[in-house]
Design an enzyme around this catalytic site. Structure first.
Site, short mmCIF file in Angstrom:
data_model
loop_
_atom_site.label_atom_id
_atom_site.label_comp_id
_atom_site.label_asym_id
_atom_site.label_seq_id
_atom_site.Cartn_x
_atom_site.Cartn_y
_atom_site.Cartn_z
N LYS A 98 0.84 -1.29 -0.22
CA LYS A 98 -0.06 0.11 -0.12
C LYS A 98 0.87 1.15 -0.08
O LYS A 98 0.47 2.21 -0.44
CB LYS A 98 -0.82 0.01 1.28
CG LYS A 98 -1.88 -1.05 1.15
CD LYS A 98 -2.91 -0.96 0.47
CE LYS A 98 -4.11 -2.16 0.13
NZ LYS A 98 -4.91 -2.19 -0.73
N SER A 153 2.25 -9.47 -0.34
CA SER A 153 1.75 -8.09 -0.53
C SER A 153 1.88 -7.44 0.99
O SER A 153 2.10 -6.11 0.92
CB SER A 153 0.22 -8.00 -0.95
OG SER A 153 -0.64 -8.94 -0.13
N GLU A 187 -10.31 5.69 2.34
CA GLU A 187 -11.24 4.76 2.98
C GLU A 187 -10.17 3.48 3.39
O GLU A 187 -9.09 3.56 2.91
CB GLU A 187 -12.12 4.18 1.85
CG GLU A 187 -11.34 3.02 1.00
CD GLU A 187 -10.21 3.40 -0.03
OE1 GLU A 187 -10.26 4.99 -0.01
OE2 GLU A 187 -9.81 2.51 -0.61
C1 LIG Z 1 -1.50 -6.92 2.72
C2 LIG Z 1 -2.52 -6.35 1.88
N1 LIG Z 1 -2.76 -7.43 0.58
C3 LIG Z 1 -3.52 -7.26 -0.43
C4 LIG Z 1 -4.59 -6.23 -0.25
C5 LIG Z 1 -5.82 -6.14 -1.13
O1 LIG Z 1 -5.63 -5.13 -1.97
P1 LIG Z 1 -5.28 -5.31 -3.50
O2 LIG Z 1 -5.85 -6.27 -4.13
O3 LIG Z 1 -5.62 -3.82 -3.84
O4 LIG Z 1 -3.76 -5.44 -3.26
C6 LIG Z 1 -4.70 -5.54 1.16
C7 LIG Z 1 -5.72 -4.60 1.32
O5 LIG Z 1 -5.88 -4.00 2.21
C8 LIG Z 1 -3.80 -5.65 1.83
O6 LIG Z 1 -3.73 -5.00 3.10
#
Ligand SMILES: Cc1ncc(COP(=O)(O)O)c(C=O)c1O
Ligand SMILES: Cc1ncc(COP(=O)(O)O)c(C=O)c1O
Lengths: 409, 263, 409, 263
Positions: free
Chosen positions: A86, A377, A108
């Site tokens: 993020k 992520s 948000e």
């Molecule tokens: C660690 C993490 N991975 C994935 C996501 C999912 O979001 P996105 O599909 O936009 O990567 C989030 C959303 O809060 C997240 O905190």
């Protein structure tokens, strides 16, 4: 993105007229930034001095051995400042806000991760900051709320609708239409009205750009497959972006299977048959909605994947067959998380663990001369309340009961 | 007679028209029925009936909650269409549907327009559908002769207003201020400038909405606008005093000597 | 280090005979590793692919402006895998253990940070792992215990003595003397019997090596001063190491002032007058002890600084005047933490916040053409229980009470 | 007569000597007094008196707890020295002090040796002081003629044993196994090899300690070692049955026909 903000049949900008001019300004500023190499340079420099970019690509030797198939590599977005991908997006948007001369940002947040990142960015850039968060999520994610407040942000619990992410988005839009002149809405994922899906994907594309060089250097070639979890789709777009042009690389998005597709308690938009085309929250995509077009409640153990819509860019890649979609159930996620912690000493976020599940299912079927990349992520240690709860850890429960009693005195 | 003609005809006899707003299925279709009757009996010129949507992004707390409660009651889009047909059949004022684009999109644009036509609906207000995004919508509106009501905002440039005007039919809905429905608006010098810009950009009647709550607000608009839109305020009234309070409230809005209403 | 493990008057190896041979082996392996450039290369490569090295040097522009003096730079050890500088040490020792062919590691932990890092390393290297942790700390730091267990480590609560860090160290030694043949004791800081102080400092020296290049590139010269908190002294030695040879760079260690030196509730060994020379836990240094040589209880809001001894290498630098020692009280620490979060969007660990306190006191007195570096040894978000508690946050308390009630059902 | 001579003299009359262990101030000096009396009366040849330390790194749970409780009772090092002097004055066996190095270091090595000498203490056991680290300690021991007791461990190489022997006086304390005090030891083939290596490395009497609990353990040692050390076992006995149980226990250790004692 075409001139109306579409990717194939998906996307657009379904926004109230009051936002029209703001979006024009934003698009102009965004296009200017994209065309200005100095902007990306400034972005890279900030990411490498304030966050920890490039993030490493870890060869998961133990998991590779365990599954006996493809070489498993993990792209470590968990090592970003604030603990997830993020940060890439918010820092990018922060630079844009500075250019636009605005002084206030709103966002948000569902899991709290994007709210944390935005509050952090706002502190760093000296912006005022308001975060909208569903009341249910405020309760689930109190630690994140605490940190956001400590970083000077105002966290507003949203009490409407399902009191989760989508309601927080609606509420943020309501703030925005009220305070357009000085406020920028830092959208958290590759969704929403154009230019957000493309812009957020652009900032996140740093993940794939790094990963391409890293896998080339480490593995000596392109990976066979790349796995990413898909909530809104920003981390997936981030790592997929650079590889879209590599026809030999299969891209796999993993959605939240929740309690199983059959249960109806999930957030599978592209990898199942429950979703249908719709327009909400400013864009057209596949939504989980009923026959009247009312959005459904979704479910996932991972708050960040628990969302009714999905990136229009991914919907386009899905429709065109460029990205394959799968899903992972809550139970599978806990198992993959457990294994990854024990074998590699790495704690993926519950969201990220979805990508691990699918990679683990497929790795044994590939050859050891092939490589796969899992996009991690974010880190899971921020999720102690959710994870310890999901594991039903008795000492954790006893600890919380004890603390609660101390505070009740 | 199309919507624009009908409104212009009404304007021959009144210094300002009144448009009111209800959320279908909230608190119930029975109450809607009674509220509409009171509105029509007390001189309302036009009613926008909102088809509830789970994500009413441009609405403030009052209408938002009404949308949610209506859906929680089990309101279906088919019920709303049927109710629209019933109202249009028994009351001699134009009725509009207001909703978000997904409701129409998901129903199927052609089917929706056909049904609305059959129901005798005169116009559609879809706050999240800018003309650039609604090619088939505007084509169908034209084919079915249902007026797509476009919206001007204080942030719209003159050029943008002219562009919107090209797509709009019936009248132009000018939102009085930034923000969502339901909060009181201030009508100062900026507001007059804005309305002047609106007037210059269109030959259609102009309606002003967002935050109009009482007789004083309406008096300010006379001479500047053609129609005043009362939205959240009647919902609040029905919530607090019941449907029967709507008639006197509406009647009071145009009485020159009436005291400001509150609820 | 001389042949008996001394640095000036401090250090040595006061160990039971049963460990003699093990220490001989360890010293030999350590010296071999130091002389083998391939070892350091392997270390660097692992640190850059498994952790996020080099960690960034962040220019804290807002804090700099706020204090109106020296340019404030922050060395970001918080961005390491597991969230603190502790990773540098454990990964280094892990490589050594692999070379020695041992299969099991043990460690003590106070804050839980070193235990987490060791459990992580053990998972990654495939070692069996036991972590000793004072019972009081187990209770305070349940989240860390949860993660350690999840990573496959056995966490043993130590019920002896003050049931904190020093008792965990004693207990780890007891395990070691029992299981010397297959077990390595991963000492967590630059203390303990030789060669630990020097070895741990060596692994941590990567911090200062990176920082020297980074400050040169960013500031165009050496910093005027460097600030580091001092528990055992490993992060301080880590960043100081490279700069010891730069006479113009003033090195400042910051100890835990707790409730104030006068209160007796602190852990100030070198920056006050309460400590005296002693020998315990295998080495000679300045200890907080009574006139009979019995160790005293110490206090700090930061569990990682709450220790009776201190690195013998730092004691030597202190005696020789090369490193200046200061202390920060619990209250000052909370204030500095608050300011850093709000101004920079960065959450230092409570330990690290001690270094920030002293830097903030001194920055205004320096000129804007000078630079200072604060070593941010770890991130604070892992400390939510301690930090939210220390801020007496009412929503946090309500949240915990609520959770506790749910679990009591 | 120095410690080594004294022990060798005793060995003329016995097939194995007994050394016992107490923690000073635990549970109290009064009980210590009674326990020592019972030990001496029942034929113990040597007693090590442990000066409590807050960080007894080489001790197991029983002695660790005794150290902590003694300190919690307020035991001071000065009290211990005085008690040592009292015992040495009234009982005709050699008394040793056992403690960790910090106690001596903090007291001041010279002062400590002087006091110990004056108290009539014959030797010192300091498990965390390897000879390399104790230059002044060994010099003072020599000057004051107090025997520094060195320790062999199963992990000590032959060369290391010889090195240690060069520094040691009085006797060599062979720890029976890896680990800390208090747990039962196994006396198998490895153990015999180890004792053989110990014997080869020193001409001094050798004591075996760590985990010796009953008559059977001691019987195994006869012929292989010169002295058996009973540590944690008497503390457990005093804890569970009181000081009066110590005499019979000690007496039983050497009775050829006695049943294994348990407590
Ligand atoms: C660690 C993490 N991975 C994935 C996501 C999912 O979001 P996105 O599909 O936009 O990567 C989030 C959303 O809060 C997240 O905190
Ligand atoms: C973040 C952090 N900083 C500092 C310390 C203190 O240790 P040292 O003085 O060895 O760096 C600790 C110990 O746990 C820690 O966790």
């Amino acid at each position: 993105m075409d001139k109306n903000g579409y990717f194939g049949n998906w996307g657009g900008a379904f926004i109230p007229e009051v936002l029209h001019q703001t979006f024009e300004d934003l698009k102009r500023e965004y296009i200017k930034a994209r065309q200005d190499p100095a902007f990306w340079q400034e972005y890279l420099s900030l990411m490498s001095t304030y966050s920890c970019r490039p993030t490493p690509l870890t060869h998961a030797e133990n998991l590779t051995r365990h599954f006996g198939g493809a070489q498993i590599y993990i792209k470590r977005e968990d090592l970003n400042h604030t603990g997830a991908h993020k940060a890439n997006n918010v820092i990018g948007q922060g630079l844009l806000v500075k250019r636009m001369g605005k002084k206030r940002v709103i966002a948000e947040t569902g899991a709290g991760q994007h709210g944390m990142a935005t509050a952090t960015m706002a502190a760093r850039f000296g912006f005022e900051c308001t975060i909208y968060m569903g009341e249910v999520d405020v309760q689930r994610q109190r630690p994140n709320v605490f940190w956001m407040e400590k970083m000077g942000a105002t966290v507003v619990p949203v009490k409407d609708g399902s009191r989760t992410l989508k309601d927080a988005i609606n509420e943020a839009f309501r703030d925005w239409v009220t305070n357009i002149d000085d406020t920028h809405y830092v959208f958290g994922t590759a969704c929403g009205p154009a230019p957000f899906p493309e812009m957020v994907s652009w900032f996140q594309s740093i993940i794939g750009q790094e990963a391409a060089g890293q896998i080339q250097a480490r593995h000596g070639g392109m990976p066979a497959r790349i796995y990413a979890c898909v909530g809104g789709g920003s981390n997936a777009m981030g790592i997929f972006g650079r590889f879209l042009q590599e026809p030999g690389v299969e891209l796999v998005g993993v959605e939240a299977g929740g309690k199983g597709i059959a249960s109806g308690m999930h957030a599978v938009r592209l990898g199942g048959t429950d979703a249908s085309p719709g327009v909400a929250q400013g864009y057209k995509t596949m939504f989980l909605q009923n026959e009247d077009g009312q959005m459904l409640e979704t479910h996932s153990v991972a708050a960040g994947l628990d969302y009714v819509g999905v990136s229009p860019i991914l919907a386009d890649h899905w429709e065109k067959g460029r990205v394959r979609f799968e899903s992972a159930t809550d139970d599978e996620v806990m198992e993959a998380l457990d294994l990854t912690m024990k074998m590699e000493g790495i704690i993926p976020a519950l969201e990220s663990s979805h990508a691990f599940v699918q990679a683990f299912k497929e790795a044994p079927g590939l050859s050891p001369s092939e490589a796969i990349i899992i996009n991690m992520s974010g880190r899971g240690d921020k999720d102690i309340f959710t994870i310890a709860h999901a594991f039903q850890d008795p000492s954790w429960k006893a600890f919380i009961i004890q603390k609660g009693l101390e505070y009740s005195k | 007679m199309n919507l624009e003609q009908e409104l212009k005809e009404r304007l021959q006899k009144k210094d300002i028209l009144l448009m009111t707003h209800i959320v279908l299925g909230y608190p119930s279709f029975e109450v809607n029925r009674e509220v509409v009757r009171q509105m029509v009996d007390n001189g309302v010129d036009c009613i926008e009936m909102q088809l509830p949507f789970s994500e009413p992004m441009a609405d403030g707390p009052v209408i938002l909650k009404a949308n949610q409660d209506s859906l929680a009651n089990g309101t279906k889009i088919a019920d709303c269409l049927a109710f629209g047909a019933e109202m249009a059949a028994i009351h001699a004022i134009p009725f509009l549907f207001m909703t978000y684009y997904n409701i129409i999109f998901k129903y199927g644009e052609s089917a929706f327009f056909a049904q609305a036509k059959e129901a005798g609906i005169k116009g559609l207000i879809v706050p999240d559908l800018p003309p650039e995004q609604g090619e088939s919508f505007f084509r169908l509106a034209d084919e079915q002769q249902i007026a797509p009501i476009l919206i001007f905002a204080p942030t719209s440039t003159d050029a943008r207003m002219r562009e919107l005007d090209g797509f709009g039919r019936g009248f132009i809905y000018c939102v009085a201020r930034r923000g969502v429905t339901g909060k009181k608006s201030e009508f100062g010098a900026d507001f007059s400038d804005y309305l002047g810009r609106c007037r210059a950009a269109t030959a259609k009647p102009i309606a002003v909405g967002f935050g109009i709550q009482d007789r004083d607000d309406i008096r300010v608009l006379i001479g500047k606008a053609d129609m005043a839109v009362i939205g959240s305020q009647t919902i609040r009234l029905v919530d607090s005093k019941g449907a029967a309070a709507v008639g006197p409230f509406i009647a009071g809005l145009r009485e020159a000597s009436a005291k400001p209403q509150s609820c």
